[in-house]
Design an enzyme around this catalytic site. Structure first.
Site, short mmCIF file in Angstrom:
data_model
loop_
_atom_site.label_atom_id
_atom_site.label_comp_id
_atom_site.label_asym_id
_atom_site.label_seq_id
_atom_site.Cartn_x
_atom_site.Cartn_y
_atom_site.Cartn_z
N ASN A 24 36.26 33.76 34.33
CA ASN A 24 37.44 32.89 34.53
C ASN A 24 37.21 31.87 35.65
O ASN A 24 38.16 31.39 36.26
CB ASN A 24 38.66 33.75 34.86
CG ASN A 24 38.94 34.76 33.77
OD1 ASN A 24 39.06 34.41 32.60
ND2 ASN A 24 39.02 36.03 34.13
N HIS B 151 50.30 40.59 30.63
CA HIS B 151 49.12 41.29 31.16
C HIS B 151 49.50 42.70 31.64
O HIS B 151 50.63 42.94 32.11
CB HIS B 151 48.56 40.48 32.34
CG HIS B 151 47.25 40.97 32.83
ND1 HIS B 151 47.12 41.87 33.86
CD2 HIS B 151 45.99 40.70 32.41
CE1 HIS B 151 45.85 42.13 34.08
NE2 HIS B 151 45.13 41.43 33.20
N ASP C 191 53.68 34.23 36.30
CA ASP C 191 52.28 34.55 36.63
C ASP C 191 51.41 33.35 36.23
O ASP C 191 51.21 33.09 35.05
CB ASP C 191 51.87 35.83 35.88
CG ASP C 191 50.44 36.24 36.20
OD1 ASP C 191 49.74 35.49 36.90
OD2 ASP C 191 50.02 37.33 35.74
N HIS D 106 46.05 32.18 35.40
CA HIS D 106 45.03 31.37 34.71
C HIS D 106 45.30 29.87 34.80
O HIS D 106 44.40 29.07 34.58
CB HIS D 106 44.93 31.80 33.24
CG HIS D 106 44.36 33.18 33.10
ND1 HIS D 106 43.00 33.41 32.99
CD2 HIS D 106 44.95 34.40 33.13
CE1 HIS D 106 42.79 34.72 32.93
NE2 HIS D 106 43.96 35.34 33.01
N LYS E 124 40.15 33.70 39.90
CA LYS E 124 39.80 32.93 38.70
C LYS E 124 39.36 31.52 39.13
O LYS E 124 38.26 31.39 39.65
CB LYS E 124 40.97 32.98 37.73
CG LYS E 124 41.32 34.48 37.45
CD LYS E 124 42.24 34.71 36.33
CE LYS E 124 42.80 36.13 36.34
NZ LYS E 124 41.82 37.21 36.20
C1 PLP Z 1 47.63 37.07 33.56
C2 PLP Z 1 46.91 37.87 34.60
N1 PLP Z 1 47.56 38.25 35.68
C3 PLP Z 1 46.96 38.97 36.65
C4 PLP Z 1 45.65 39.33 36.55
C5 PLP Z 1 45.01 40.14 37.63
O1 PLP Z 1 44.33 39.30 38.51
P1 PLP Z 1 42.98 39.74 39.24
O2 PLP Z 1 41.92 39.77 38.17
O3 PLP Z 1 42.78 38.69 40.25
O4 PLP Z 1 43.20 41.09 39.82
C6 PLP Z 1 44.91 38.95 35.43
C7 PLP Z 1 43.49 39.35 35.30
O5 PLP Z 1 42.80 39.08 34.40
C8 PLP Z 1 45.57 38.20 34.43
O6 PLP Z 1 44.90 37.81 33.32
#
Ligand code: PLP
Length: 377
Positions: A38, A124, A199, A202, A233
């Site tokens: 990512n 997620h 959230d 991405h 990411k």
């Molecule tokens: C939409 C979403 N939120 C939160 C996260 C978690 O973030 P992190 O990978 O930085 O722990 C992810 C991880 O892929 C995600 O896709």
């Protein structure tokens, strides 16, 4: 006896995964071109980002040594929070040690049993886990189905007129790659007195002015109570954060258990994210986003276009077909992961292509051709 029943469960789960083709293993091989991470702007390999992390290692050591409120002044953490708040046009921000741990601390602080979390069915895992931990009632809506969201909001209000309702949505979906209908969600939210946790894991870095995300792009920041993001990411580092009002952040730093009781983010990660953020907000950031946009356009013209962002799903149906396609691409030197149940709903197994500004035109062409040559089943 008890030990036997543990073994029986381990065996049953293993058989189940094998039957469903969802067994996971660590990769032992790496192929030439990576379309699986990512790192949308390639910042994890940026020289300045690396140099600043190295400097932080020398200045502060390898770890944060304790939870934030125990470990004494952390000027780097504070500086990053101030800059994240400015970037997100909010009063304050708060760092968590991962994106995953962020909603696990935030959601249970905001809602509790008797309240309702209204969340996307496709959200997620960390958003689901945060909602479950809160003990609030969970109701689901399809991310594109605004009449369903409206129906849920109206019936929840009727059932519990005084309760809190927290809507949770992803701005750019991690697996489907589409953008949420944010304006409509916000209109519905306002009608019902709900709050919104958006959230932007991405979308952060890749859209909106200075890459501040979808809410910034649509000029809707003032209507989003909690903007969540990750540094793992597009910022090329690790860690999570929320940006919100002073009052909300003060509450979270006092009550959010995944903030209070875990070791703080390592200073080198904080410093890497800080340098990435400075780049994102500079003309170089604009150039990187332009290159990413060109790569997305080239990919969509070389292969069949689907969504407009850097995450491009290629739907194949079964876990087995997705794994086979991923293996075939791997043999051509292309690292494209198969996303299978239980990560996504049954029957929607897919390849997940993640495009980045660091990809060359040639690499994008090569990927497009390899995808066109996959067997049509
Ligand atoms: C939409 C979403 N939120 C939160 C996260 C978690 O973030 P992190 O990978 O930085 O722990 C992810 C991880 O892929 C995600 O896709």
């Amino acid at each position: 006896m008890a030990s036997h029943s543990f073994h029986a469960r381990l065996d049953a789960l293993q058989r189940n995964r094998e039957r469903q083709g969802s067994e996971r293993t660590f990769k032992t091989r790496t192929s030439g071109i990576c379309f699986s991470d990512n790192d949308y702007l390639g910042l994890s390999r940026h020289e300045q980002v690396i140099a600043s992390a190295q400097q932080a290692l020398r200045d502060y050591g390898t770890g944060a040594r304790a939870a934030r409120l125990l470990s004494g002044p952390c000027p780097e953490h504070h500086r990053l929070e101030e800059n994240l708040a400015q970037w997100k046009k909010t009063e304050r921000a708060l760092l968590f040690s991962s994106g995953y741990l962020t909603p696990l601390g935030v959601v249970p602080t905001l809602v509790s049993p008797g309240d309702t979390v209204l969340m996307e069915r496709q959200a997620h895992a960390c958003l689901f886990d945060g909602a479950r931990l809160s003990g609030a009632r969970i109701r689901l809506f399809d991310r594109k189905n605004m009449p369903e969201l409206k129906k849920n909001l109206v019936s929840t209000r009727k059932l519990a007129p005084e309760s809190r309702i927290l809507i949770i949505a992803e701005s750019l979906h991690s697996m489907d790659g589409d953008f949420a209908p944010l304006r409509e969600i916000i209109d519905l939210k306002k009608e019902s007195g709900a709050w919104l946790l958006l959230d932007e894991a991405h979308a952060g870095g890749i859209c909106g002015p200075a890459g501040a995300g979808l809410a910034a792009e649509l000029d809707l920041i003032q209507h989003v109570e909690i903007q969540m993001g990750t540094m793992g990411k597009a910022l090329g580092s690790s860690g999570g954060f929320v940006a919100a009002t002073e009052k909300i952040i003060h509450l979270l730093m006092n009550e959010a258990r995944t903030f209070l009781f875990g070791t703080a983010l390592a200073p080198a990660s904080v410093q890497a994210a800080q340098t990435s953020l400075t780049i994102l907000r500079s003309p170089e950031g604009d150039l990187l986003r332009k290159k990413l946009a060109e790569n997305i356009t080239n990919f969509r013209s070389a292969f069949s276009p689907s969504v407009s962002g850097p995450i491009q799903p290629v739907f194949l149906g079964s876990n087995q077909l997705a794994t086979k396609a991923s293996d075939q691409l791997h043999s051509l030197g292309l690292d494209v992961p198969a996303i299978r149940t239980p990560t996504i709903p049954k029957g929607t197994a897919r390849l997940r292509i993640s495009l980045s500004a660091r990809h060359s035109d040639k690499e994008i062409q090569q990927l497009g051709q390899a995808l066109m040559a996959l067997p049509k089943e």
